[in-house]
Scaffold this motif. Sequence first.
Motif, mmCIF file in Angstrom:
data_model
loop_
_atom_site.group_PDB
_atom_site.id
_atom_site.type_symbol
_atom_site.label_atom_id
_atom_site.label_comp_id
_atom_site.label_asym_id
_atom_site.label_seq_id
_atom_site.Cartn_x
_atom_site.Cartn_y
_atom_site.Cartn_z
ATOM 1 N N ILE A 1 0.456 11.454 14.963
ATOM 2 C CA ILE A 1 1.501 11.441 13.920
ATOM 3 C C ILE A 1 1.011 12.266 12.737
ATOM 4 O O ILE A 1 -0.003 11.923 12.101
ATOM 5 C CB ILE A 1 1.847 10.013 13.457
ATOM 6 N N ALA B 1 2.153 12.149 6.068
ATOM 7 C CA ALA B 1 3.347 11.977 5.248
ATOM 8 C C ALA B 1 3.829 13.360 4.820
ATOM 9 O O ALA B 1 3.106 14.100 4.151
ATOM 10 C CB ALA B 1 3.016 11.136 4.025
ATOM 11 N N HIS C 1 8.618 6.807 6.494
ATOM 12 C CA HIS C 1 7.535 6.143 5.754
ATOM 13 C C HIS C 1 8.148 5.182 4.739
ATOM 14 O O HIS C 1 8.530 5.585 3.637
ATOM 15 C CB HIS C 1 6.685 7.200 5.053
ATOM 16 N N PRO D 1 -0.884 8.586 10.676
ATOM 17 C CA PRO D 1 -0.665 9.692 9.724
ATOM 18 C C PRO D 1 -1.687 9.690 8.598
ATOM 19 O O PRO D 1 -1.970 8.636 8.015
ATOM 20 C CB PRO D 1 0.746 9.426 9.180
ATOM 21 N N GLN E 1 5.724 11.975 10.143
ATOM 22 C CA GLN E 1 6.096 10.903 9.222
ATOM 23 C C GLN E 1 6.832 11.540 8.039
ATOM 24 O O GLN E 1 6.241 12.313 7.290
ATOM 25 C CB GLN E 1 4.851 10.166 8.723
ATOM 26 N N ASP F 1 6.074 0.336 12.792
ATOM 27 C CA ASP F 1 4.648 0.619 12.581
ATOM 28 C C ASP F 1 4.191 -0.335 11.471
ATOM 29 O O ASP F 1 4.595 -0.190 10.316
ATOM 30 C CB ASP F 1 4.527 2.101 12.196
ATOM 31 N N ARG G 1 7.580 2.901 9.427
ATOM 32 C CA ARG G 1 6.350 2.220 8.966
ATOM 33 C C ARG G 1 6.728 1.316 7.802
ATOM 34 O O ARG G 1 7.322 1.759 6.818
ATOM 35 C CB ARG G 1 5.280 3.220 8.544
ATOM 36 N N GLU H 1 8.863 9.182 12.383
ATOM 37 C CA GLU H 1 8.596 7.946 11.648
ATOM 38 C C GLU H 1 9.072 8.094 10.205
ATOM 39 O O GLU H 1 8.753 9.088 9.540
ATOM 40 C CB GLU H 1 7.089 7.640 11.660
#
Length: 356
Positions: free
Chosen positions: A54, A57, A177, A23, A99, A262, A230, A175
Motif C-alpha cells: 500500500i 498517504a 485514510h 502505508p 491510500q 484496516d 483505515r 484505501e
Amino acid sequence: MVHLFAPLTIKSITLRNRIGVSPMCMYSSEDGVANDWHLVHLGVRAAGGAGLIIAEATAVAPEGRITPGDAGIWADKHVEPLARINRFVKAQGAVPGIQLAHAGRKASAARPWDGSAHLANIAGGWDTIAPSAIAFGGGLDKVPRAMTREDIARVQRDFVAAAQRSLTAGYAWLELHAAHGYLLQEFLSPLANQRTDDYGGSFENRTRFLRETTEAVRAVWPESLPLTVRLSTTEWVEGGWTIEESVVLARQLKVLGVDLIDVSSGGGVHAARAPSTPGFHVPLSERVRREAGIATAVVGLITKPAHADQIVRDGQADVVLIARESLRDPNWPLRAARELKVDPLPAAPVQYARGW
Ligand SMILES: Cc1cc2nc3c(=O)[nH]c(=O)nc-3n(C[C@H](O)[C@H](O)[C@H](O)COP(=O)(O)O)c2cc1C
C-alpha cells in the motif's frame, strides 16, 4: 486451515499471501510527484514477497499534504510516475494499493527530519481546513478554518478524482485514510468535530462526511476491485471516538461497498497515549471482524512471523500489515516463509535464487 501464506481473494483480486506493507509516508516527493526513491522503496518490498504493497498517504489536494514532501494525486502529472512503480510492483507478483488522504488540521507541517511542527505560510506552509476551527495542539498549533459546505463538496470531489486517477495509474486496491487524526477521522471525532450542522454532533452526522465520500468513491472505483478504509478504531481518550462506534460504522461502510477495514487507532488527540505492546490492535481488529462481519487488516507492532501467522489462523484479521519491521527488513515475507516452514516455499526473485 487459513494461514499467513494462504492466498486471499477479494473481488477480482488475489493476494499471494496475507502480508501487506503498511502505508508509510516518505516525505520525498516534489509537488506530490513520485520519483526513483518511491520506485526503489516500494519495489524492493514487492520483490521481498509481500502480497500487498500500500503506497503512502497520497494527498487528494495540495492543502491535504501533511508536509510539502508528501505524495499527491491531485493532478494528471502524478499518474505516470505512479504507474511506472505499479508496473514493477505487479511484475514482482504483488498487488499495488494506494491510500488516499487529506491531512486536515495536521497539514502544513515540516518533514519529520525537520521537526514535524507546523510551518508558517512564509516558511512554505499553507492555510489548513478541518471540521471545526480547533488546533490539534503541540507543535501543530495552526488554527484550521472550519469547512463550509462548499469545502466539503470540493474535498469529496477531490477524493473521487483521485480514485479515478488511481485506477489510471494501475492501482488494484484503494484505501481511504480515515485514521490518525487526518481529515476524514477529524469528522468522526466528537473532540475535533464540534459542528452544529448535518456534519457534526450525533454519530450519524459525524460519520456523514466519510459515508458520503465512500459512496462517491465507490461509484467510480470498479466494483471488481477492493475498496478499504483505515480507521482509528479508538482515540484512547475519554469522550473520544470509540471501538463501539467503529463497529457500527464498519457495518454501515460494508453496506456502502467497503470490502475491508484496516484497523489502527489513535493519532487524533495530542495528549492521548496508546498501549505499545506487540499486536495491540489485534483485539480491536477481532471485534470489528466478528461484530461487523467484514474482513479486516491489522497493523501495529507485529514483527514475528509466528505471531502474524497466529493472528490469521485465529481469525483475528484477514491481512497482517507490517510497517517499521518492513523498513528493517524488506524481505520479511520471504524470511517469514522460511521460519514458518511454508511448503512449498514461495519463490524469491530468480535474481536472488543463489542467496535464498
Ligand atoms: C515512516 C512511517 C510513515 C508512516 N506513514 C503512514 C501513512 O502514510 N499512512 C498511514 O496510515 N500510516 C502511516 N504510518 C503508520 C504505519 O502504517 C503503521 O500503522 C504503524 O507504523 C504501526 O505499524 P508498525 O508497528 O508495524 O510500524 C507510518 C509509519 C511510519 C513508521
